[in-house]
Design a protein around this motif. Structure first.
Motif, mmCIF file in Angstrom:
data_model
loop_
_atom_site.group_PDB
_atom_site.id
_atom_site.type_symbol
_atom_site.label_atom_id
_atom_site.label_comp_id
_atom_site.label_asym_id
_atom_site.label_seq_id
_atom_site.Cartn_x
_atom_site.Cartn_y
_atom_site.Cartn_z
ATOM 1 N N LEU A 226 0.873 -1.167 0.000
ATOM 2 C CA LEU A 226 0.000 0.000 0.000
ATOM 3 C C LEU A 226 0.915 1.223 0.000
ATOM 4 C CD1 LEU A 226 -2.772 1.333 0.308
ATOM 5 C CD2 LEU A 226 -2.499 1.112 2.774
ATOM 6 N N ILE A 227 0.897 1.986 -1.100
ATOM 7 C CA ILE A 227 1.828 3.094 -1.221
ATOM 8 C C ILE A 227 1.294 4.332 -0.506
ATOM 9 C CG2 ILE A 227 3.100 4.573 -2.838
ATOM 10 C CD1 ILE A 227 3.865 1.599 -2.992
ATOM 11 N N GLU A 228 0.053 4.677 -0.814
ATOM 12 C CA GLU A 228 -0.492 5.908 -0.239
ATOM 13 C C GLU A 228 -2.002 5.808 -0.142
ATOM 14 O OE1 GLU A 228 0.828 9.429 -2.219
ATOM 15 O OE2 GLU A 228 -0.458 10.740 -1.017
ATOM 16 N N THR A 229 -2.551 6.358 0.924
ATOM 17 C CA THR A 229 -4.008 6.417 1.032
ATOM 18 C C THR A 229 -4.411 7.774 1.601
ATOM 19 O OG1 THR A 229 -5.948 5.445 2.018
ATOM 20 C CG2 THR A 229 -3.928 5.201 3.249
ATOM 21 N N ASP A 230 -5.494 8.301 1.042
ATOM 22 C CA ASP A 230 -5.932 9.627 1.485
ATOM 23 C C ASP A 230 -7.363 9.848 1.011
ATOM 24 O OD1 ASP A 230 -5.889 12.202 2.500
ATOM 25 O OD2 ASP A 230 -3.823 12.510 1.818
ATOM 26 N N LYS A 231 -7.928 10.996 1.390
ATOM 27 C CA LYS A 231 -9.217 11.365 0.808
ATOM 28 C C LYS A 231 -9.027 11.465 -0.701
ATOM 29 C CE LYS A 231 -11.225 13.845 4.638
ATOM 30 N NZ LYS A 231 -11.450 15.153 5.253
ATOM 31 N N THR A 232 -10.056 11.019 -1.442
ATOM 32 C CA THR A 232 -9.910 10.950 -2.885
ATOM 33 C C THR A 232 -9.501 12.287 -3.499
ATOM 34 O OG1 THR A 232 -11.481 9.162 -2.978
ATOM 35 C CG2 THR A 232 -11.113 10.353 -5.026
ATOM 36 N N ASP A 233 -10.142 13.356 -3.053
ATOM 37 C CA ASP A 233 -9.818 14.683 -3.600
ATOM 38 C C ASP A 233 -8.344 15.011 -3.408
ATOM 39 O OD1 ASP A 233 -12.448 14.915 -4.141
ATOM 40 O OD2 ASP A 233 -12.916 16.146 -2.356
ATOM 41 N N THR A 234 -7.865 14.753 -2.206
ATOM 42 C CA THR A 234 -6.483 15.068 -1.881
ATOM 43 C C THR A 234 -5.525 14.217 -2.694
ATOM 44 O OG1 THR A 234 -7.353 15.305 0.349
ATOM 45 C CG2 THR A 234 -4.973 15.511 0.082
ATOM 46 N N LEU A 235 -5.825 12.893 -2.735
ATOM 47 C CA LEU A 235 -4.907 11.982 -3.411
ATOM 48 C C LEU A 235 -4.765 12.308 -4.891
ATOM 49 C CD1 LEU A 235 -3.732 8.761 -2.550
ATOM 50 C CD2 LEU A 235 -4.900 8.558 -4.725
ATOM 51 N N PHE A 236 -5.878 12.695 -5.498
ATOM 52 C CA PHE A 236 -5.807 12.952 -6.935
ATOM 53 C C PHE A 236 -5.263 14.342 -7.263
ATOM 54 C CE2 PHE A 236 -8.416 9.179 -7.368
ATOM 55 C CZ PHE A 236 -7.934 8.644 -8.555
ATOM 56 N N THR A 237 -5.332 15.283 -6.305
ATOM 57 C CA THR A 237 -4.849 16.631 -6.614
ATOM 58 C C THR A 237 -3.487 16.907 -5.990
ATOM 59 O OG1 THR A 237 -6.195 17.413 -4.773
ATOM 60 C CG2 THR A 237 -7.098 17.715 -6.983
ATOM 61 N N ARG A 238 -3.272 16.433 -4.761
ATOM 62 C CA ARG A 238 -1.989 16.705 -4.116
ATOM 63 C C ARG A 238 -1.408 15.431 -3.506
ATOM 64 N NH1 ARG A 238 -5.551 20.397 -2.402
ATOM 65 N NH2 ARG A 238 -5.733 19.459 -0.335
ATOM 66 N N PRO A 239 -1.046 14.467 -4.344
ATOM 67 C CA PRO A 239 -0.467 13.236 -3.781
ATOM 68 C C PRO A 239 0.843 13.546 -3.075
ATOM 69 C CG PRO A 239 -0.190 13.314 -6.167
ATOM 70 C CD PRO A 239 -1.083 14.461 -5.803
ATOM 71 N N LYS A 240 1.095 12.814 -1.989
ATOM 72 C CA LYS A 240 2.305 13.104 -1.209
ATOM 73 C C LYS A 240 3.534 12.487 -1.855
ATOM 74 C CE LYS A 240 -0.056 13.274 3.266
ATOM 75 N NZ LYS A 240 -1.251 12.467 2.918
ATOM 76 N N LEU A 241 3.334 11.327 -2.487
ATOM 77 C CA LEU A 241 4.501 10.618 -3.000
ATOM 78 C C LEU A 241 4.612 10.737 -4.513
ATOM 79 C CD1 LEU A 241 4.125 7.416 -0.834
ATOM 80 C CD2 LEU A 241 5.808 9.232 -0.524
ATOM 81 N N LYS A 242 5.852 10.708 -4.987
ATOM 82 C CA LYS A 242 6.111 10.831 -6.418
ATOM 83 C C LYS A 242 5.517 9.646 -7.187
ATOM 84 C CE LYS A 242 9.107 12.436 -9.853
ATOM 85 N NZ LYS A 242 8.787 11.410 -10.778
ATOM 86 N N GLN A 243 5.640 8.447 -6.582
ATOM 87 C CA GLN A 243 5.118 7.228 -7.215
ATOM 88 C C GLN A 243 3.625 7.345 -7.521
ATOM 89 O OE1 GLN A 243 6.268 4.088 -4.581
ATOM 90 N NE2 GLN A 243 6.776 2.704 -6.263
ATOM 91 N N THR A 244 2.873 7.846 -6.521
ATOM 92 C CA THR A 244 1.437 8.012 -6.690
ATOM 93 C C THR A 244 1.151 9.009 -7.797
ATOM 94 O OG1 THR A 244 1.333 7.775 -4.304
ATOM 95 C CG2 THR A 244 -0.704 8.358 -5.414
ATOM 96 N N GLU A 245 1.876 10.100 -7.751
ATOM 97 C CA GLU A 245 1.672 11.139 -8.749
ATOM 98 C C GLU A 245 1.948 10.594 -10.150
ATOM 99 O OE1 GLU A 245 3.869 14.715 -7.977
ATOM 100 O OE2 GLU A 245 3.373 15.552 -9.942
ATOM 101 N N ASP A 246 3.037 9.840 -10.296
ATOM 102 C CA ASP A 246 3.371 9.263 -11.602
ATOM 103 C C ASP A 246 2.249 8.365 -12.094
ATOM 104 O OD1 ASP A 246 5.725 10.542 -11.669
ATOM 105 O OD2 ASP A 246 6.973 8.812 -11.140
ATOM 106 N N TYR A 247 1.679 7.575 -11.183
ATOM 107 C CA TYR A 247 0.632 6.653 -11.614
ATOM 108 C C TYR A 247 -0.647 7.382 -12.006
ATOM 109 C CZ TYR A 247 -2.617 2.783 -11.815
ATOM 110 O OH TYR A 247 -3.558 1.897 -12.246
ATOM 111 N N ILE A 248 -1.095 8.299 -11.163
ATOM 112 C CA ILE A 248 -2.379 8.935 -11.467
ATOM 113 C C ILE A 248 -2.280 9.888 -12.641
ATOM 114 C CG2 ILE A 248 -3.395 8.677 -9.153
ATOM 115 C CD1 ILE A 248 -2.645 11.530 -8.577
ATOM 116 N N THR A 249 -1.077 10.344 -12.950
ATOM 117 C CA THR A 249 -0.955 11.198 -14.130
ATOM 118 C C THR A 249 -0.605 10.365 -15.359
ATOM 119 O OG1 THR A 249 1.332 11.602 -13.536
ATOM 120 C CG2 THR A 249 -0.277 13.293 -12.899
#
Lengths: 253, 297
Positions: A226-249
């Protein structure tokens, strides 16, 4: 989070024989919320979902470590009756899998195996669940026809109705719209919005737009972790980790 | 070059057509022969008297050609063998497909199928030498060569057919369907009886009918262990003479193209109608109630 904790996973490891499919996962699920599990194929999100209702028990040589609490009771405790547990945690599968029975019998099946014999109660529950699954108007004139005659989208809503009939507390959905066309998908998503008032919903999806549309909380899985978990709005707009950001973008996947 | 290949192609097609036609043609010839040699008996005996006549005395004077005792024997032996083989075969199939560990199934299934390879004369011999004296002592009956013994042996012979085809049908029920049942809180046995069995019913029924059609046509076993008395059985320990046994036993002594000879062929026609009926029913069921999932039964 100011909601009731419904399920809580603590340091879960899962093995297929010697292969470690899930590693040290801890995640909480809240009543009245939709939690989406996203991640690339093979990241373990479906395996994780199937741990939550002990569906993986059916796989030979599989092994679970850690705890999964449902209302503070460990579902892997040896005193737990698996059949009863699964009637509290419903599941909707990736491909619609109705039984080769009538529409009525498909929905009534879960009631019957859970010991309900009263015919009027069964009939009421069938109507109620088909209504909840937004299928009643389309099938009310032919509930004694074979379920296999329904379209794919209708079959999937029938499977949801079937899961709702036994009044589970949690509903697990394993990519419920992946085999459906956009219109049927939209209906399922609207349905999820309706249902989350009454149930705790956990949904696995490949489709990130879908996760963004339907969920309140999103958990991103990668390589069994499990890399990162957060409120959906937060995770999709301001992910904390680079890995998450790379995946969702869409930079890897 | 292109013409040459086309030429080859055309001749290959004709070659295969001829081969395929030959085997069908020969079967057709056998059928025509069967009817041609069987029908003349109806100049002597009416169809009703032949089928419902209670006395089969083909060699007495005047002869009597009523095959009802033979039909009754065939049907009773087949039904009783089905009573034995259906539960055995179907339950073994369920065990192998649903309950047994993978390794057990990999070993046991070929073994069950191997049972089908035992020559029927060996099974008959077993029935004669081992089962018959046992029945005689155990139930204190006049002869151990009787309806029950024949049904028992035929039952064992049908089990591999029933078990093997049923197992294919049961194990081809999609996993997703079983999981749907488990996910609704059903136990393993509820899933087997309420989902898996109904979904594989057509395959199981086909297997039963094929097993029974094997039993009704089987000759050697009933010739050896059924006892051979051409009378309508009143108890399961009565000796009987099913149709195939009667044909096999009497054909050698029946004068060529005599009434007895014709009567035996007509018995063959009746037997053929029975097996044909079984096969048509099996076909119909397999077609009408298509197996769920990817089985091709």
């Amino acid at each position: 989070m100011d909601a009731d904790l419904k399920m809580s996973v603590k340091q879960l490891n899962f093995f297929y024989d010697k292969f470690k499919a899930l590693e040290n996962i801890s995640l909480d699920f809240y009543a009245g919320h939709v939690t989406a599990l996203i991640g690339p194929s093979g990241c373990g999100k479906s395996t994780f979902l199937r741990c939550l209702n002990r569906m993986n028990d059916l796989i030979p040589k599989s092994r679970v470590e850690g705890k999964i609490l449902l209302d503070n009771e460990d579902i892997y405790d040896c005193a737990v009756n698996v059949a009863t547990l699964r009637s509290r945690i419903g599941m909707v599968f990736q491909k619609p899998n109705p039984f080769p029975k009538t529409i009525f019998e498909n929905v009534a099946y879960g009631l019957r195996v859970n010991g309900i014999k009263d015919k009027t109660l069964i009939a009421d529950r069938v109507t109620e669940s088909l209504n909840q699954a937004a299928l009643w108007d389309e099938v009310k004139d032919r509930i004694y026809d074979s379920a296999l005659e329904l379209s794919g989208g209708q079959q999937q809503r029938l499977c949801i109705a079937r899961a709702l009939a036994i009044k589970p507390e949690v509903i697990l959905m394993d990519e419920p719209a992946s085999a459906l066309d956009p219109i049927a998908t939209q209906k399922i998503e609207e349905l999820i919005h309706q249902l989350k008032k009454m149930f705790t919903i956990i949904i696995v999806t490949h489709n990130m737009q879908q996760a963004a549309r339907v969920s309140d909380i999103t958990a991103f899985f990668y390589m069994g972790k499990l890399i990162e978990t957060d409120k959906t709005d937060t995770l999709f707009t301001r992910p904390k980790l680079k890995q998450t950001e790379d995946y969702i973008t869409g930079r890897f996947g | 070059m292109a013409i040459n290949r086309q030429f080859k192609e055309r001749w290959m097609r004709r070659f295969f057509f001829v081969i395929a036609s030959t085997s069908i043609f020969i079967l057709l010839l056998i059928m025509i022969f069967l009817f041609a040699e069987g029908l003349p008996i109806f100049k002597k005996v009416s169809l009703t008297d032949f089928i419902f006549g209670k006395y089969w005395y083909p060699t007495s004077e005047p002869p009597e050609f009523g095959i009802f005792p033979l039909i009754a024997a065939s049907i009773s032996v087949t039904v009783l063998s089905a009573v034995i083989s259906i539960p055995l075969g179907v339950m073994t199939a369920i065990y192998l497909a649903e309950i047994a560990a993978f390794k057990v199934r990999e070993i046991v299934k070929p073994m069950v199928e191997l049972l089908a390879a035992i020559p029927s004369v060996v099974i008959g011999f077993f029935g004669m030498v081992i089962v018959s004296p046992f029945l005689q002592d155990m139930f204190d009956v006049a002869t151990g060569l009787n309806l029950f013994n024949a049904a028992l042996m035929l039952g064992f012979m049908s089990v591999p057919t029933i078990c093997s085809i049923s197992e294919d049908a049961v194990s081809s029920v999609p996993r997703a369907m079983k999981e749907a049942s488990f996910a609704l809180g059903a136990t393993h046995f509820e899933t087997i009886f309420k989902v898996v069995l109904p979904a594989s019913l057509s395959g199981i029924t086909t297997s039963i009918i094929l097993g029974m059609s094997r039993a009704i046509g089987e000759t050697m076993v009933v010739l050896m262990v059924a006892g051979g008395a051409a009378m309508i059985p009143l108890s399961i320990f009565d000796p009987v003479r099913p149709m195939p046994a009667s044909i096999a036993a009497e054909m050698a002594e029946a004068p060529f193209r005599g009434d007895h000879y014709y009567a035996l062929f007509a018995t063959g026609v009746v037997l053929f109608c029975f097996t044909l009926m079984f096969n048509i029913i099996a076909d119909h069921i397999a077609y009408k109630y298509k197996q769920t999932g990817d089985s091709t039964l």
